[in-house]
Design a protein around this motif. Structure first.
Motif, mmCIF file in Angstrom:
data_model
loop_
_atom_site.group_PDB
_atom_site.id
_atom_site.type_symbol
_atom_site.label_atom_id
_atom_site.label_comp_id
_atom_site.label_asym_id
_atom_site.label_seq_id
_atom_site.Cartn_x
_atom_site.Cartn_y
_atom_site.Cartn_z
ATOM 1 N N ALA A 52 0.857 -1.077 0.003
ATOM 2 C CA ALA A 52 -0.064 0.042 -0.011
ATOM 3 C C ALA A 52 0.874 1.146 0.010
ATOM 4 O O ALA A 52 0.422 2.173 -0.486
ATOM 5 C CB ALA A 52 -0.917 -0.024 1.241
ATOM 6 N N ALA A 53 1.995 1.172 0.785
ATOM 7 C CA ALA A 53 2.760 2.347 0.773
ATOM 8 C C ALA A 53 3.666 2.637 -0.399
ATOM 9 O O ALA A 53 3.606 3.795 -0.928
ATOM 10 C CB ALA A 53 3.834 2.193 1.985
ATOM 11 N N VAL A 54 4.058 1.469 -0.822
ATOM 12 C CA VAL A 54 5.174 1.804 -2.243
ATOM 13 C C VAL A 54 4.489 1.994 -3.420
ATOM 14 O O VAL A 54 3.232 0.990 -3.656
ATOM 15 C CB VAL A 54 6.049 0.495 -2.384
ATOM 16 N N GLY A 55 4.597 2.859 -4.222
ATOM 17 C CA GLY A 55 3.882 3.183 -5.501
ATOM 18 C C GLY A 55 4.645 4.413 -6.062
ATOM 19 O O GLY A 55 5.644 4.423 -6.214
ATOM 20 N N LEU A 56 3.794 5.158 -6.959
ATOM 21 C CA LEU A 56 4.462 6.171 -7.636
ATOM 22 C C LEU A 56 4.775 7.185 -6.940
ATOM 23 O O LEU A 56 5.618 8.154 -7.442
ATOM 24 C CB LEU A 56 3.273 6.601 -8.634
ATOM 25 N N GLY A 126 -7.832 11.359 0.263
ATOM 26 C CA GLY A 126 -7.319 10.395 -0.508
ATOM 27 C C GLY A 126 -8.267 10.270 -1.519
ATOM 28 O O GLY A 126 -7.305 9.836 -2.681
ATOM 29 N N VAL A 129 -6.599 12.632 -4.013
ATOM 30 C CA VAL A 129 -5.341 12.086 -4.542
ATOM 31 C C VAL A 129 -5.514 10.961 -5.709
ATOM 32 O O VAL A 129 -5.051 11.009 -6.718
ATOM 33 C CB VAL A 129 -4.557 11.496 -3.455
ATOM 34 N N PHE A 261 2.269 11.368 2.120
ATOM 35 C CA PHE A 261 2.108 10.886 0.781
ATOM 36 C C PHE A 261 2.432 9.497 0.696
ATOM 37 O O PHE A 261 1.700 8.602 0.390
ATOM 38 C CB PHE A 261 2.595 11.589 -0.439
ATOM 39 N N THR A 262 3.712 9.321 1.068
ATOM 40 C CA THR A 262 4.520 8.100 0.846
ATOM 41 C C THR A 262 4.267 7.014 1.664
ATOM 42 O O THR A 262 4.151 5.788 1.120
ATOM 43 C CB THR A 262 6.074 8.328 0.512
ATOM 44 N N LEU A 368 -6.750 2.554 -1.610
ATOM 45 C CA LEU A 368 -7.720 3.790 -0.990
ATOM 46 C C LEU A 368 -9.163 3.415 -1.476
ATOM 47 O O LEU A 368 -9.906 3.620 -0.364
ATOM 48 C CB LEU A 368 -7.352 5.187 -1.908
HETATM 49 N N1 TRP Z 1 1.589 5.856 -0.728
HETATM 50 C C1 TRP Z 1 1.454 5.849 -2.182
HETATM 51 C C2 TRP Z 1 2.563 5.972 -3.145
HETATM 52 O O1 TRP Z 1 3.697 6.301 -2.456
HETATM 53 C C3 TRP Z 1 0.425 7.046 -2.424
HETATM 54 C C4 TRP Z 1 -0.834 7.412 -1.939
HETATM 55 C C5 TRP Z 1 -0.898 7.754 -0.512
HETATM 56 C C6 TRP Z 1 -1.968 7.135 -2.567
HETATM 57 N N2 TRP Z 1 -2.284 7.785 -0.752
HETATM 58 C C7 TRP Z 1 -2.848 7.408 -1.719
HETATM 59 C C8 TRP Z 1 -2.564 6.646 -4.083
HETATM 60 C C9 TRP Z 1 -4.290 7.512 -1.957
HETATM 61 C C10 TRP Z 1 -3.578 6.782 -3.940
HETATM 62 C C11 TRP Z 1 -4.672 7.295 -3.283
HETATM 63 O O2 TRP Z 1 2.436 5.914 -4.336
#
Ligand code: TRP
Length: 522
Positions: A52-56, A126, A129, A261-262, A368
């Motif tokens: 869930a944490a690692v992403g774009l 969220g 986002v 965010f991350t 999310l």
């Molecule tokens: N943690 C996610 C990342 O690093 C980003 C993210 C945080 C996110 N909250 C979100 C993505 C809510 C979509 C919806 O990429």
């Protein structure tokens, strides 16, 4: 990555249904089988949190902020904010969700009925986002197709801004919707929707493949770029610490926004995620390891980006800083395609890379959708989760369309600044006050220490009750002062009001009204 939260609901709630069940091994098993089952369960808990944490946020947003705020100058506040805000808040969110066994709204409402508004505000942020986040995944999808013949050519920046985005000259020139981006966006939302119920069974396995592979590729790209002419200069720019930067509040605000965010903090995601776990699951170590893996991936992504950027700067005879700071929001889309040029089987690697970015992003986006469905499900247990998810996805898709226009990147930039700073910091602050002062940080710490392998000291209570609220208030006030005096990035006032303050006001008004009408027994 695909399949985390729903996956958990099956792993952790074997009986399914609306209420959280304690995980129990229903049949007697041999001791060794039991030990193994527990072990794999623990691993899945961790992998799902990391998923869930690692992403774009790691491969797109982190390099963007590092580029914008001066490489090593950004790294210093980033690491400090990770330690001061990131890890303690992640522990707190895991603990509160796991303790209450409810999503963000329910958990906060249990502390005090009116606090339900805080949970709703977090989930709404969220939601905003995810509407633009899905557009960035859509860009990745297009790039996976362009990889087949390395369509971006030599000038990757021009290709991205002109051929892909058809970027207009200012937010007022909305231009038209880009049809390829729109189609990709629809495809992305279909993927997100299907992972809500399709990814369920494959959670552990999928995460184990989709997480290490892109990281490995990032390491390979970083090492290769290091040996290209100028690669080292990019890395030095990125890693040379600059402690002076700590004096600049703007950098600290940017770093705190990146940490929220991350780690998906103050989105209601981690609370919902933890609510699916058994009340006796480990908390502190899981949070610390999640944070370490997540930041390590960001730092490696930054290495790959800046080494390549150093090479690009040398190639075009300019300074790294000059190249990094300008248009930094699109930096990853300028740099990664370039990083593949000249390597053997480039189309194959590039294709694989962008597909993996999609899996990384879909996983976070999906968490999310799951968080939003969880809070609605807590309130209306009779509504099917699939139906909830479908509605969330449709609304998410529709609200993302504005970002597919020629001026979409400007709007994205403004929303990304206002919601992921003010929204998250304010709801994060309210959350930390609610938990720290109303619920009682010491109370929660006792619970955390009962279940955790790593025991946390009194410092945590101090951080939650005093340090974090003070830091957040200082950052809020200084940023507010700055944003009131000079328009963010020089954008026109109407755009800032529409996509920045306006959106914030709507989120706050809805949350406030919701809190106002909330009752204890809702
Ligand atoms: N943690 C996610 C990342 O690093 C980003 C993210 C945080 C996110 N909250 C979100 C993505 C809510 C979509 C919806 O990429």
């Amino acid at each position: 990555m695909i399949g985390t939260l729903s996956g958990k609901s099956q792993f952790f709630r074997p009986g399914g249904g609306g209420k959280r069940h304690k995980y129990r091994f229903s049949r007697k098993k041999e001791a060794s089988t039991l030990a193994r089952a527990r072990w794999s369960l623990k691993l899945i808990v961790l992998l799902a949190a990391v998923g869930a944490a690692v992403g774009l946020g790691n491969v797109w947003r982190f390099p963007y902020y590092a580029g914008k705020y001066g490489g090593g100058a950004f790294l210093v506040p980033y690491v400090i904010m990770l330690l001061v805000l990131g890890v303690p808040l992640l522990i707190m969110e895991f603990a509160i969700g796991q303790r209450m066994q409810l999503g963000a709204i329910g958990s906060l409402q249990k502390i005090r009925p009116k606090f339900s508004g805080i949970g709703l505000g977090a989930v709404l942020c969220g939601f905003v986002v995810v509407s633009y986040y899905a557009v960035i995944i859509a860009w990745c999808l297009l790039y996976s197709i362009y990889s087949i013949d390395l369509k971006w050519g030599a000038d990757t920046k021009e290709f991205f801004l002109e051929s892909v985005l058809d970027l207009s000259s200012n937010p007022g020139e909305i231009g038209q919707i880009s049809v390829p981006i729109l189609y990709s966006l629809v495809a992305v939302w279909v993927l997100i929707y299907f992972s809500v119920w399709k990814g369920v069974r494959s959670v552990g396995k999928v995460v184990m493949v989709t997480m290490p592979l892109p990281v490995l590729l990032l390491v390979v790209l970083a090492i290769r770029a290091l040996f290209l002419p100028g690669g080292m200069s990019g890395v030095i720019y990125y890693l040379r610490p600059n402690f002076e930067a700590l004096k600049d509040f703007e950098l600290c605000s940017a770093a705190s926004s990146q940490i929220f965010f991350t780690l998906s903090l103050a989105f209601g995601i981690m609370i919902a995620y933890a609510s699916f776990r058994d009340r006796s699951s480990e908390i502190a170590k899981t949070a610390i390891v999640t944070a370490i893996i997540n930041s390590a991936i960001s730092i490696v992504a930054g290495l790959a980006v800046f080494a390549t950027l150093g090479y690009m700067a040398t190639e075009s005879g300019v300074d790294v800083a000059q190249l990094a700071g300008k248009d930094s929001i699109s930096i990853s889309f300028q740099v990664f395609p370039k990083a593949f040029s000249g390597i053997p089987f480039a189309p194959l690697f590039a294709f694989g890379f962008f597909i993996m970015l999609i899996t990384l992003g879909v996983d976070s986006a999906f968490s999310l959708v799951e968080a939003a469905s969880t809070v609605i499900h807590d309130k209306y247990p009779h509504v099917r989760t699939e139906d909830l998810a479908l509605h969330v996805c449709i609304v998410g898709l529709l609200s993302g369309i504005i970002f597919t226009t020629s001026a979409g990147m400007y709007y994205l930039d403004i929303v990304n600044h206002f919601i992921t700073f003010y929204g998250l910091v304010i709801f994060g602050l309210l959350e930390v006050l609610a938990v720290g002062w109303w619920y009682g940080a010491e109370n929660l710490r006792t619970y955390i220490n009962e279940v955790s392998d790593i025991k946390i000291g009194k410092w945590w209570t101090w951080l939650i009750k005093f340090v974090i609220p003070v830091v957040l208030v200082v950052l809020l006030v200084t940023s507010f002062w700055k944003d009131c005096h000079e328009p963010y990035e020089g954008y026109a006032q109407w755009a800032i009001w529409c996509f920045g303050w306006g959106m914030l006001i709507v989120v706050f008004a809805v949350s406030f009204l919701f809190a106002h009408f909330s009752k204890a027994d809702d």
